[in-house]
Design a protein around this motif. Structure first.
Motif, PDB file in Angstrom:
ATOM      1  N   GLY A 152       0.801  -1.345  -0.088  1.00  0.00           N
ATOM      2  CA  GLY A 152       0.220  -0.073  -0.115  1.00  0.00           C
ATOM      3  C   GLY A 152       0.936   1.083  -0.107  1.00  0.00           C
ATOM      4  N   PRO A 153       1.745   1.714   1.101  1.00  0.00           N
ATOM      5  CA  PRO A 153       2.528   2.765   0.986  1.00  0.00           C
ATOM      6  C   PRO A 153       3.495   2.858  -0.123  1.00  0.00           C
ATOM      7  CG  PRO A 153       2.542   1.688   3.311  1.00  0.00           C
ATOM      8  CD  PRO A 153       1.949   0.563   2.177  1.00  0.00           C
ATOM      9  N   LEU A 154       4.040   1.610  -0.722  1.00  0.00           N
ATOM     10  CA  LEU A 154       4.914   1.694  -1.861  1.00  0.00           C
ATOM     11  C   LEU A 154       4.035   2.280  -3.227  1.00  0.00           C
ATOM     12  CD1 LEU A 154       6.880  -1.743  -1.756  1.00  0.00           C
ATOM     13  CD2 LEU A 154       7.689   0.758  -1.455  1.00  0.00           C
ATOM     14  N   LEU A 155       2.970   1.617  -3.043  1.00  0.00           N
ATOM     15  CA  LEU A 155       2.401   2.281  -4.380  1.00  0.00           C
ATOM     16  C   LEU A 155       1.730   3.573  -4.237  1.00  0.00           C
ATOM     17  CD1 LEU A 155      -0.001  -1.226  -4.986  1.00  0.00           C
ATOM     18  CD2 LEU A 155       1.915  -0.088  -6.557  1.00  0.00           C
ATOM     19  N   ALA A 156       1.477   3.741  -2.908  1.00  0.00           N
ATOM     20  CA  ALA A 156       0.875   5.354  -2.714  1.00  0.00           C
ATOM     21  C   ALA A 156       1.935   6.377  -2.991  1.00  0.00           C
ATOM     22  CB  ALA A 156       0.602   5.556  -1.044  1.00  0.00           C
ATOM     23  N   THR A 157       3.289   5.905  -2.539  1.00  0.00           N
ATOM     24  CA  THR A 157       4.507   6.773  -2.741  1.00  0.00           C
ATOM     25  C   THR A 157       4.679   6.969  -4.402  1.00  0.00           C
ATOM     26  OG1 THR A 157       5.436   5.709  -0.887  1.00  0.00           O
ATOM     27  CG2 THR A 157       6.910   7.167  -2.156  1.00  0.00           C
ATOM     28  N   ALA A 158       4.633   5.728  -5.138  1.00  0.00           N
ATOM     29  CA  ALA A 158       4.867   5.853  -6.571  1.00  0.00           C
ATOM     30  C   ALA A 158       3.688   6.641  -7.086  1.00  0.00           C
ATOM     31  CB  ALA A 158       4.707   4.366  -7.104  1.00  0.00           C
TER      32      ALA A 158
ATOM     33  N   LYS B  85       9.567   4.242 -10.548  1.00  0.00           N
ATOM     34  CA  LYS B  85       9.785   2.846 -11.568  1.00  0.00           C
ATOM     35  C   LYS B  85      10.521   1.951 -10.194  1.00  0.00           C
ATOM     36  CE  LYS B  85      12.569   0.826 -14.913  1.00  0.00           C
ATOM     37  NZ  LYS B  85      13.683   0.380 -14.563  1.00  0.00           N
ATOM     38  N   GLN B  86      11.451   2.641  -9.490  1.00  0.00           N
ATOM     39  CA  GLN B  86      12.173   1.739  -8.347  1.00  0.00           C
ATOM     40  C   GLN B  86      11.032   1.233  -7.547  1.00  0.00           C
ATOM     41  OE1 GLN B  86      15.602   3.830  -7.055  1.00  0.00           O
ATOM     42  NE2 GLN B  86      16.681   2.314  -7.736  1.00  0.00           N
ATOM     43  N   ILE B  87      10.125   2.148  -7.203  1.00  0.00           N
ATOM     44  CA  ILE B  87       9.183   1.698  -6.214  1.00  0.00           C
ATOM     45  C   ILE B  87       8.293   0.785  -6.628  1.00  0.00           C
ATOM     46  CG2 ILE B  87       7.296   2.886  -4.686  1.00  0.00           C
ATOM     47  CD1 ILE B  87       8.842   5.497  -4.458  1.00  0.00           C
ATOM     48  N   LEU B  88       7.914   0.841  -7.723  1.00  0.00           N
ATOM     49  CA  LEU B  88       7.075  -0.241  -8.545  1.00  0.00           C
ATOM     50  C   LEU B  88       7.800  -1.447  -8.464  1.00  0.00           C
ATOM     51  CD1 LEU B  88       5.213   1.835 -11.127  1.00  0.00           C
ATOM     52  CD2 LEU B  88       4.126   0.995  -9.324  1.00  0.00           C
ATOM     53  N   ASP B  89       9.080  -1.465  -8.840  1.00  0.00           N
ATOM     54  CA  ASP B  89       9.842  -2.823  -8.862  1.00  0.00           C
ATOM     55  C   ASP B  89       9.785  -3.307  -7.479  1.00  0.00           C
ATOM     56  OD1 ASP B  89      10.445  -2.530 -11.453  1.00  0.00           O
ATOM     57  OD2 ASP B  89      12.399  -1.629 -11.268  1.00  0.00           O
ATOM     58  N   ASP B  90       9.815  -2.563  -6.422  1.00  0.00           N
ATOM     59  CA  ASP B  90      10.050  -2.997  -5.226  1.00  0.00           C
ATOM     60  C   ASP B  90       8.570  -3.544  -4.803  1.00  0.00           C
ATOM     61  OD1 ASP B  90      12.523  -2.151  -4.644  1.00  0.00           O
ATOM     62  OD2 ASP B  90      11.941  -0.292  -3.345  1.00  0.00           O
ATOM     63  N   ALA B  91       7.659  -2.889  -5.166  1.00  0.00           N
ATOM     64  CA  ALA B  91       6.252  -3.325  -4.834  1.00  0.00           C
ATOM     65  C   ALA B  91       5.931  -4.692  -5.676  1.00  0.00           C
ATOM     66  CB  ALA B  91       5.067  -2.335  -5.628  1.00  0.00           C
ATOM     67  N   ILE B  92       6.536  -4.766  -6.918  1.00  0.00           N
ATOM     68  CA  ILE B  92       6.339  -6.113  -7.679  1.00  0.00           C
ATOM     69  C   ILE B  92       6.993  -7.173  -7.047  1.00  0.00           C
ATOM     70  CG2 ILE B  92       6.938  -7.454  -9.796  1.00  0.00           C
ATOM     71  CD1 ILE B  92       6.559  -4.432 -11.359  1.00  0.00           C
ATOM     72  N   LEU B  93       8.277  -6.908  -6.312  1.00  0.00           N
ATOM     73  CA  LEU B  93       9.014  -7.904  -5.646  1.00  0.00           C
ATOM     74  C   LEU B  93       8.474  -8.305  -4.372  1.00  0.00           C
ATOM     75  CD1 LEU B  93      11.878  -9.271  -6.072  1.00  0.00           C
ATOM     76  CD2 LEU B  93      12.591  -7.601  -4.103  1.00  0.00           C
ATOM     77  N   LEU B  94       7.775  -7.357  -3.729  1.00  0.00           N
ATOM     78  CA  LEU B  94       6.790  -7.662  -2.663  1.00  0.00           C
ATOM     79  C   LEU B  94       5.727  -8.513  -2.706  1.00  0.00           C
ATOM     80  CD1 LEU B  94       6.774  -6.738   0.526  1.00  0.00           C
ATOM     81  CD2 LEU B  94       4.816  -5.295  -0.230  1.00  0.00           C
ATOM     82  N   ILE B  95       5.218  -8.389  -3.687  1.00  0.00           N
ATOM     83  CA  ILE B  95       4.081  -9.049  -4.253  1.00  0.00           C
ATOM     84  C   ILE B  95       4.220 -10.472  -4.586  1.00  0.00           C
ATOM     85  CG2 ILE B  95       1.957  -9.191  -5.985  1.00  0.00           C
ATOM     86  CD1 ILE B  95       1.841  -6.055  -5.724  1.00  0.00           C
ATOM     87  N   ARG B  96       5.368 -10.445  -5.285  1.00  0.00           N
ATOM     88  CA  ARG B  96       6.062 -11.752  -5.741  1.00  0.00           C
ATOM     89  C   ARG B  96       6.273 -12.658  -4.452  1.00  0.00           C
ATOM     90  NH1 ARG B  96      11.052 -11.373  -9.628  1.00  0.00           N
ATOM     91  NH2 ARG B  96       9.561 -10.978 -11.167  1.00  0.00           N
TER      92      ARG B  96
END
Lengths: 202, 274
Positions: B83-89, B113-124
């Motif tokens: 949630g916070p990652l996507l909000a920051t992005a 882009k970096q934050i979205l990558d982190d979010a992708i990694l987290l969801i993965r």
């Protein structure tokens, strides 16, 4: 099987005693009857018991009992029925049937024992052997008529009770025993082969 | 009366009468005792069955509780991390982005882009914790070997796994349950046993799959496992038991005959009910 066996010997006894009037032949039939009775009941117990050691004991006891009976046949009078084979037979069966009860008490936990045909057959024989034990132990051809009358009364009462229970024993419907839920790992599969490199206990 | 008259005339007759009556009484006594005792055993057995049913209920509750906890954990992971990652992005990519100068725009896009990558990694990671990809793609053998290699790689404990006969894969749902049981067992061994090694061996018969874990730490035997299962604590063990139940399998905790290792054996039917 037991009914056929009884019918054969009862007919043979009746024919020899009533038609041929031969006391010696009748005694001989009774001696054979003891041997066959032992074999038939031992075979029945072998089929209902689970302990292999007891089954083996029963198997060998048939041979031993036959030999003992033959021995007593030769050492005793041809016109008299020797009581010792019967006393031995009764004693052995009392012990084996008590073991049967013990085994059933240990293993059958799914249904009441009184629903079991084999249980009632054993009850019938148990009453027969215990009730007639003293009759055979004290049986003496030279007894007084009163004593003989008493013997016959006891014997008849016990035998009728046995036959009555035997006929009733066929009524219950024995449920099938369900095996327990214990995990039994096959012995032929390898599950313990591994190398320990740094066990604290080595 | 007849017996009494005869018994008075002869000692042997008396003895025979008393003996016969005594023997019959004794026989009847034995028969009654056998029947009564067996009825008592049956009552005890029924009581045990009732307790077993209650235990099953505890397993079911534990399973539901575990599922709820798992859902809460995923919800927390998504809410607190994703949630916070996507909000920051989203903040980086707001409507002011078009008014920014070129280098600042690029910087914002790069950060987003970096934050979205982190979010992708987290969801993965969340997704992998729900269903390990190695297990799904390559099966129980690879996933277990992978798990043991990772444990061994940490250097604190020597872990190894050997599959003798796993040519025929279980269903994916079965594999996941078995894998979760292994994970829970290994987790317990690492946490509580203080052992220096864990070894897993697998083998199979025509109908069943067998998995055995050996370890040299402080373990438990079956009676202790059953006892712990009845207590309110020990959710992990209840989860193991409920999963085994779902698999229609069985579990056995024991100590090796040499008293050196503890063993946990799983028996899983190949044709399971799930």
């Amino acid at each position: 099987m037991y009914s056929i066996f009884l019918a054969v010997f009862a007919s043979a006894g009746f024919i020899t005693l009533q038609i041929f009037r031969s006391q010696a032949s009748y005694i001989l039939i009774l001696k054979f009857y003891t041997i066959f009775e032992y074999a038939v009941i031992a075979y029945f117990l072998m089929s209902v018991l689970k302990n292999q050691l007891i089954i083996t004991l029963l198997k060998y006891s048939i041979v031993a009992f036959t030999l003992i009976s033959v021995y007593f046949y030769f050492v005793s009078d041809l016109h008299k029925l020797n009581k010792y084979p019967s006393v031995i037979e009764f004693l052995l069966f009392i012990v084996f049937i008590i073991y049967f009860f013990y085994e059933k008490m240990k293993t059958v936990i799914i249904y009441p024992l009184y629903q079991s045909t084999t249980f009632w057959i054993c009850v019938a024989f148990f009453l027969y052997f215990t009730g007639n034990f003293f009759f055979f132990l004290f049986s003496n051809p030279a007894s007084t008529p009163e004593f003989k009358k008493q013997m016959i009364l006891i014997y008849s009462f016990v035998t009728i009770t046995k036959n009555f229970i035997l006929s009733l024993s066929l009524l219950p419907n024995e449920p099938i025993e369900i095996s327990d839920d214990e995990l039994r790992i096959p012995t032929d599969i390898n599950l313990d082969e591994f190398t320990v490199t740094n066990s604290k206990k080595l | 009366m007849f017996f009494l008259q005869v018994s008075a005339s002869s000692d042997v007759s008396k003895l025979m009468f008393i003996g016969s009556v005594g023997m019959i009484t004794l026989a009847v006594g034995i028969i009654v005792f056998v029947i009564m005792h067996q009825r008592k055993v049956i009552r005890y057995h029924i009581q045990m069955k009732k307790l077993e049913a209650e235990k099953q209920q505890i397993y079911l509750n534990a399973s539901i509780r575990f599922q709820e906890e798992e859902r809460q954990r995923i919800a927390a992971d998504l809410h607190d991390d994703a949630g916070p990652l996507l909000a920051t992005a989203r903040l980086y990519l707001n409507e002011n982005l078009v008014n920014q100068d070129k280098p600042q725009q690029l910087q914002s896009i790069f950060s987003a882009k970096q934050i979205l990558d982190d979010a992708i990694l987290l969801i993965r990671n969340i997704s992998h914790s729900l269903m390990p990809p190695t297990l799904k793609n390559f099966g129980l053998e690879s996933a277990t070997t992978d798990l043991f290699q990772k444990i061994s790689g940490s250097g604190t404990i020597n872990a190894s796994a050997r599959f003798h006969d796993y040519r025929e894969r279980l269903k994916v749902e079965q594999e996941l349950l078995v894998f979760r049981v292994i994970q829970e067992l290994v987790n317990n061994i690492i946490k509580h046993s203080n052992s220096a090694f864990i070894h897993l061996t697998q083998n199979a018969t025509t109908n069943n799959l067998y998995i055995r874990l050996h370890h040299d730490g402080k373990g438990i035997v079956q009676s202790e496992f059953d006892k712990l299962n009845h207590t309110s604590s020990g959710l992990g063990l209840k989860n193991i038991a409920s999963r085994i139940k779902v698999l229609n399998g069985r579990i056995l905790f024991e100590i090796d005959s040499s008293q050196t290792y503890y063993k946990v054996t799983l028996e899983i039917p190949k044709e399971s009910i799930i």
